[in-house]
Design an enzyme around this catalytic site. Structure first.
Site, short mmCIF file in Angstrom:
data_model
loop_
_atom_site.label_atom_id
_atom_site.label_comp_id
_atom_site.label_asym_id
_atom_site.label_seq_id
_atom_site.Cartn_x
_atom_site.Cartn_y
_atom_site.Cartn_z
N GLU A 83 1.35 103.12 91.62
CA GLU A 83 1.96 103.59 90.38
C GLU A 83 2.09 105.12 90.43
OE1 GLU A 83 3.10 101.71 88.03
OE2 GLU A 83 2.15 99.78 88.43
N ASN A 91 9.40 102.31 86.73
CA ASN A 91 8.84 103.67 86.79
C ASN A 91 8.78 104.19 88.23
OD1 ASN A 91 6.82 102.16 87.90
ND2 ASN A 91 5.22 102.75 86.45
#
Ligand code: F6R
Length: 240
Positions: free
Chosen positions: A143, A136
């Site tokens: 993140e 991702n």
């Protein structure tokens, strides 16, 4: 960003080890910024081999790792400290007291994050930082999100990550809920950065990063703000 396309994982490991080795030869007391995960395992094996052949010397090297679970004991075989000892530190002539991983056993995570950030900065940043990339686009435990924290910090693991990691621990309760991670600002303080990627699964993340724009939804895209970044990638990942 410079891109080196390799024919396979073996070549990614060799090329990246050569780049790290060159930094060590140019500066015997270099600070190496290191990553865990499956991607750099081959590079570490190659560095061990070069050390055994006498081609590189770790005796004056300092290391700083990107991240660590929190809380976790350094003896836990899932800790990043354990990974580093097993894959590199126990196998080369490094002074263990100069190897640094955020302390997953610290009582106060925030205090440990602040200590680690100050420590990395006191070294002037890493001479070279080795990175992997998540599917991702994550870097270390940064993140994708609407905001990113630039400095070393405590971050919660997503339920997905906890689920994915549960199989490695004796019971689900033992899976750490948080991690200590350098922020993108800490990572960008490195003088030189190499980012390794292999396999189709990383293709989309790598392409997003190579687009050249910057978005918090792809933390790896922040590497476009640095002027000495090299992507070492295999054909499978590059071509998709
Ligand atoms: C490791 C780290 C992670 C990994 C990334 C890729 O210290 O911070 O961001 O680099 O998750 O992991 P692998 O290499 O296992 O695909």
């Amino acid at each position: 960003m410079k891109v080196i396309v390799c024919k396979d994982y073996q070549e990614v490991s060799e090329k990246s080890a050569e780049i790290v080795a060159q930094v060590m030869k140019d500066k015997p007391n270099a600070v190496l910024g290191l990553a865990t995960g499956s991607t750099p395992e081959g590079m570490y094996a190659k560095l061990v081999e070069m050390n055994r052949k006498g081609e590189i010397d770790f005796s004056d090297i300092t290391t700083v790792n990107l991240d660590e679970y929190f809380p976790i004991s350094p003896d836990n075989d899932q800790s990043y400290r354990y990974f580093m000892n097993k894959n590199l530190f126990d196998r080369v002539n490094i002074d263990k007291s100069r190897t640094n991983v955020p302390n997953g056993a610290a009582n106060d995570g925030e205090a440990e994050a602040a200590r680690y950030e100050a420590f990395v900065r006191s070294l002037g940043g890493a001479d070279i930082q080795v990175l992997g990339i998540g599917r991702n686009g994550h870097i270390a435990f940064n993140e994708p999100d609407v905001e990113l924290v630039p400095v070393t910090h405590v971050t919660g693991l997503t339920p997905d990550t906890i689920d994915a990691n549960a199989r490695f621990f004796a019971s689900a309760d033992e899976v750490p809920t948080h991690a200590l991670t350098m922020g993108m600002g800490t990572i960008l303080s490195a003088k030189k950065i190499i980012i390794l990627a292999n396999g189709k699964g990383k293709h989309n993340a790598v392409m997003k990063m190579l687009k050249g724009t910057v978005t918090t939804m792809c933390p790896a895209s922040f590497l476009n703000l640095h002027d000495d970044v090299t992507l070492v990638v295999d054909e499978e990942c590059y071509n998709g």
